[in-house]
Structures are given as C-alpha cells and as structure tokens.
Design an enzyme around this catalytic site. Structure first.
Site, short mmCIF file in Angstrom:
data_model
loop_
_atom_site.label_atom_id
_atom_site.label_comp_id
_atom_site.label_asym_id
_atom_site.label_seq_id
_atom_site.Cartn_x
_atom_site.Cartn_y
_atom_site.Cartn_z
CB CYS A 1 -0.94 -0.01 1.20
SG CYS A 1 -1.93 -1.49 1.30
CG HIS B 1 -2.93 3.16 2.88
ND1 HIS B 1 -3.63 2.85 1.74
CD2 HIS B 1 -2.83 2.01 3.59
CE1 HIS B 1 -3.94 1.56 1.77
NE2 HIS B 1 -3.48 1.03 2.88
CG ASN C 1 -6.38 -1.23 2.17
OD1 ASN C 1 -5.81 -0.78 1.17
ND2 ASN C 1 -5.72 -1.73 3.20
O1 UT7 Z 1 -2.99 -1.48 3.96
C1 UT7 Z 1 -2.50 -2.00 5.14
C2 UT7 Z 1 -3.30 -3.18 5.40
N1 UT7 Z 1 -4.00 -3.44 6.57
C3 UT7 Z 1 -4.43 -2.62 7.53
O2 UT7 Z 1 -4.20 -1.46 7.60
C4 UT7 Z 1 -5.25 -3.27 8.58
C5 UT7 Z 1 -4.93 -2.81 9.98
N2 UT7 Z 1 -5.78 -3.46 10.95
C6 UT7 Z 1 -7.10 -3.15 11.10
O3 UT7 Z 1 -7.63 -2.29 10.39
C7 UT7 Z 1 -7.86 -3.84 12.19
O4 UT7 Z 1 -6.97 -4.56 12.99
C8 UT7 Z 1 -8.98 -4.80 11.67
C9 UT7 Z 1 -10.11 -3.97 11.05
C10 UT7 Z 1 -8.41 -5.75 10.65
C11 UT7 Z 1 -9.56 -5.59 12.81
O5 UT7 Z 1 -10.07 -4.72 13.80
P1 UT7 Z 1 -9.68 -4.94 15.34
O6 UT7 Z 1 -10.40 -3.90 16.08
O7 UT7 Z 1 -8.17 -4.95 15.41
O8 UT7 Z 1 -10.32 -6.34 15.63
P2 UT7 Z 1 -9.65 -7.73 16.05
O9 UT7 Z 1 -8.89 -8.29 14.89
O10 UT7 Z 1 -8.93 -7.54 17.36
O11 UT7 Z 1 -10.95 -8.59 16.29
C12 UT7 Z 1 -11.91 -8.26 17.29
C13 UT7 Z 1 -13.06 -9.25 17.21
C14 UT7 Z 1 -12.59 -10.71 17.17
O12 UT7 Z 1 -13.53 -11.46 17.91
P3 UT7 Z 1 -13.19 -11.92 19.41
O13 UT7 Z 1 -11.93 -12.73 19.31
O14 UT7 Z 1 -13.00 -10.63 20.18
O15 UT7 Z 1 -14.40 -12.68 19.80
C15 UT7 Z 1 -12.72 -11.08 15.71
O16 UT7 Z 1 -12.95 -12.45 15.52
O17 UT7 Z 1 -13.81 -9.04 16.00
C16 UT7 Z 1 -13.94 -10.28 15.31
N3 UT7 Z 1 -13.99 -10.00 13.88
C17 UT7 Z 1 -15.15 -9.75 13.22
N4 UT7 Z 1 -16.43 -9.71 13.63
C18 UT7 Z 1 -17.38 -9.40 12.71
C19 UT7 Z 1 -12.96 -9.90 13.00
N5 UT7 Z 1 -13.44 -9.59 11.77
C20 UT7 Z 1 -14.79 -9.50 11.89
C21 UT7 Z 1 -15.82 -9.19 10.98
N6 UT7 Z 1 -17.08 -9.15 11.44
N7 UT7 Z 1 -15.58 -8.91 9.67
#
Ligand code: UT7
Length: 330
Positions: free
Chosen positions: A115, A255, A285
C-alpha cells in the site's frame, strides 16, 4: 530536496462499476454492517468485473491523468506501476500499459511496496526526472485485491476493494512540486501481511491451492499499531525535512485502510478532520491505488489550489512506509 523542481501535473482514476456493500458481505460471511462500519469506517467497496485485470483499471486511470495534463501517450518516457496484483507474474504490468498507451519511447517497470507503492513510485519517478534523465513520467498505483482475497475469511475480506489511480509528473516552477520525501521498510514484519504461495519459495501447486495459500494473510492488530506509528513518524519527518510544521498542511492524504487508523494518527499529529481526505467509506482499502485515488478525488473536487501544501503518506506490506510533501503545482 530534489535537484530540480518536479511536480504532479495531472491525475486520474480507474474504478470498477460493481459496488459491494457491507450488507452484501453479511450474506457471505459471519459479519455485520455495524461491525464493519464501527471497526473500519468502510460502507462499500468496488469489485472488478471478471474480465477486468489490473492493467485495465490502470489504463483507464492513465488515460484520464494524461488527458488532465494535456499530454499524449507517446510523450511519456517512464511508466511505473505500483502493484502487488500484476496481470501476470511477468512481464510487468507497466509493459502491457506502455503498449496500450502507445508510449513507444517509455521505459516501464512494476514496483512492489504494498500500500506504500504509490508513494514509493512517485519518489522513484521524481528522482529520475530531477536527475534530468526524463521529462515526463507516469505513475500508477493499481491493485485488484479481490483476486487474492479469501472470501471466507471475515477478518480480511471486509477490508479490501479494487481500483487504480495515476499521476503525471513533469518539471515545474520552483517553489512548486515535491519538497521532501521519506521512504522506509522493516522486512522483519514481512509475515504480518503477505501472500504465502505463488512465488519461488512456494510455487503454485495443488497443495498450496488446497491450503488456501494464494490468499492474503494479515495480522490486523499488529498492522494497525504499526500503521498509526508509521503515519505519525513519517509525517513529522517529511515535514521537518521541508522546514514545515503540521499547521502549514492544507491537505493531508493518508493511505485509506481504516478510519480508526487515520483518526488515531491525526489525533497524535494534532490535525483537524477538515484538512484530511477520507474516502475509505466508499472504496475500502485499495492497496497501491488508495493514496492516488484520494488525491484524484481532491483535485476533481477542487480541494487543491496552486501553492497548497499537500502531505501524502502510506504504509503497507513489507512492511513499508512512505511520505511526500508537495506544493501543489496547478
Ligand atoms: O494497507 C495495510 C493493510 N492493513 C491494515 O491497515 C489493517 C490494519 N488493521 C485493522 O484495520 C484492524 O486490525 C482490523 C479492522 C483488521 C480488525 O479490527 P480490530 O479492532 O483490530 O479487531 P480484532 O482483529 O482484534 O478482532 C476483534 C473481534 C474478534 O472477535 P473476538 O476474538 O474478540 O471474539 C474477531 O474475531 O472481531 C472479530 N472480527 C469480526 N467480527 C465481525 C474480525 N473480523 C470481523 C468481521 N465481522 N468482519
């Protein structure tokens, strides 16, 4: 500081027609519009049609950028395509584009910086131009992440979209153009965001397909923390190099990965929302296209005038990061 003033003199975008909303995703994986909106700020994203490849969107963006700069294809001397989803592993997507644009004199290559690719490519092209090697360069950020997304993995499939964006670079009058830039990489984070198979380490085989190793793997929370720090540090460094402060910035274009990343970095920098371009809600993204798409949107919406100070900042796979400060040239 470049040896000669180089600026962006035209921009363009190539966006697929098909819109995939959060409600559509609710039917595909265990997720909700509410979760996606509050965790990422994304409402919808665009997905390329089955017949479209990266070079098709890149071509559309390039044609519009050349049109807006009033430059013909055969005047282009350098084409750089930032992408991690080339049409084929080889030849470079930039070569396919060179042919379609009739840019017969142009050198052409792809650049892989995830990215951060658009910013890496701008910096590369600007240095070729500043060295006097070429007069006209075309930089394109283009990715079809939908082709390497695991549509059963809710932790990644809600985040990405397809798109392409282009910029034409030429010498401009001082003090306009690129004022300073920062590029960085930390390869120790390579496996925080990667595609395991399909390269020379794990060539495509039946087993790699069965193990779903041709899809993006990402450790979201680690990338999130890295991203906030990278935006803050790269922005402060690039402004310091240009002898400017956060208060001098007219438009900040980060970004577009997650609105929470943008908000957290903006808060640390003391940047108010009015000076930040956010369009992640509509495109998700789009990887290497994201910063260019946002820039093109700003130009077409009349948010930039000659002399404005613009900061572009990106982060992504590698891990990589990059930032540029420009005094807008038109
Ligand atoms: O271009 C560069 C590329 N990437 C990025 O910039 C991504 C950077 N990271 C992020 O934007 C965030 O970390 C995410 C959006 C990917 C995830 O958000 P988060 O607030 O960090 O959530 P998490 O991964 O800690 O997950 C929290 C909860 C989990 O459930 P439990 O374990 O707390 O029960 C996940 O299983 O949310 C759950 N979860 C979802 N729930 C509903 C993860 N994805 C989803 C989903 N829908 N799509």
């Amino acid at each position: 500081m470049l040896k000669k003033a180089i600026g962006i003199v035209g921009t363009g975008s190539g966006i697929p027609e098909q819109v995939l909303t959060n409600f559509d995703l609710e039917k595909m994986v265990e997720t909700s519009d509410e979760w996606i909106r509050t965790r990422t700020g994304i409402r919808e994203r665009r997905i390329a049609a089955p017949h479209q490849a990266t070079s098709d969107l890149a071509y559309e963006a390039a044609v519009k950028a050349l049109e807006s700069a009033g430059i013909a294809g055969d005047e282009v001397e350098l084409i750089i395509v930032a992408t991690i989803t080339p049409d084929m592993i080889f030849p470079a997507t930039a070569c396919l584009l060179q042919d379609r644009l009739g840019a017969k004199r142009a050198a052409a290559f792809d650049l892989s910086a995830g990215c951060s690719g658009f910013i890496y490519s701008l910096e590369t092209a600007a240095n070729f131009l500043a060295a006097g090697k070429y007069q006209t360069a075309l930089v394109i950020g283009a990715d079809l992440l939908s082709r390497i997304t695991n549509w059963r993995d809710r932790s990644t499939c809600v985040l990405f979209g397809d798109g392409a964006a282009a910029a034409v670079l030429r010498p401009v009058e001082e003090p306009l153009g690129f004022l300073s830039s920062v590029l960085g990489a930390d390869g120790s984070g390579a496996e925080k965001l990667y595609l395991p198979a399909g390269g020379s380490r794990k060539p495509a085989r039946r087993e790699t397909v069965e193990a779903e190793e041709h899809y993006i793997r990402m450790c979201g929370p680690d990338v999130f923390k890295f991203a906030v720090r990278a935006i803050e540090e790269a922005t402060l460094e690039v402004l310091r190099k240009a002898d400017l402060g956060v208060e001098d910035v007219d438009l900040f274009i980060p970004h577009q990965a997650n609105v929470r990343i943008i908000d957290a970095a903006a808060e640390r920098l003391g940047l108010d929302r009015e000076r930040i371009l956010v369009n992640v809600d509509r495109y998700g993204n789009t990887s290497a296209a994201s910063v260019g798409l946002a820039l093109d949107e700003a130009v077409r919406a009349g948010r930039l005038k000659k002399g404005d100070v613009v900061v572009l900042v990106g982060f992504g796979a590698g891990l990589t990061w990059g930032a540029s400060v420009l005094r807008w040239a038109y």
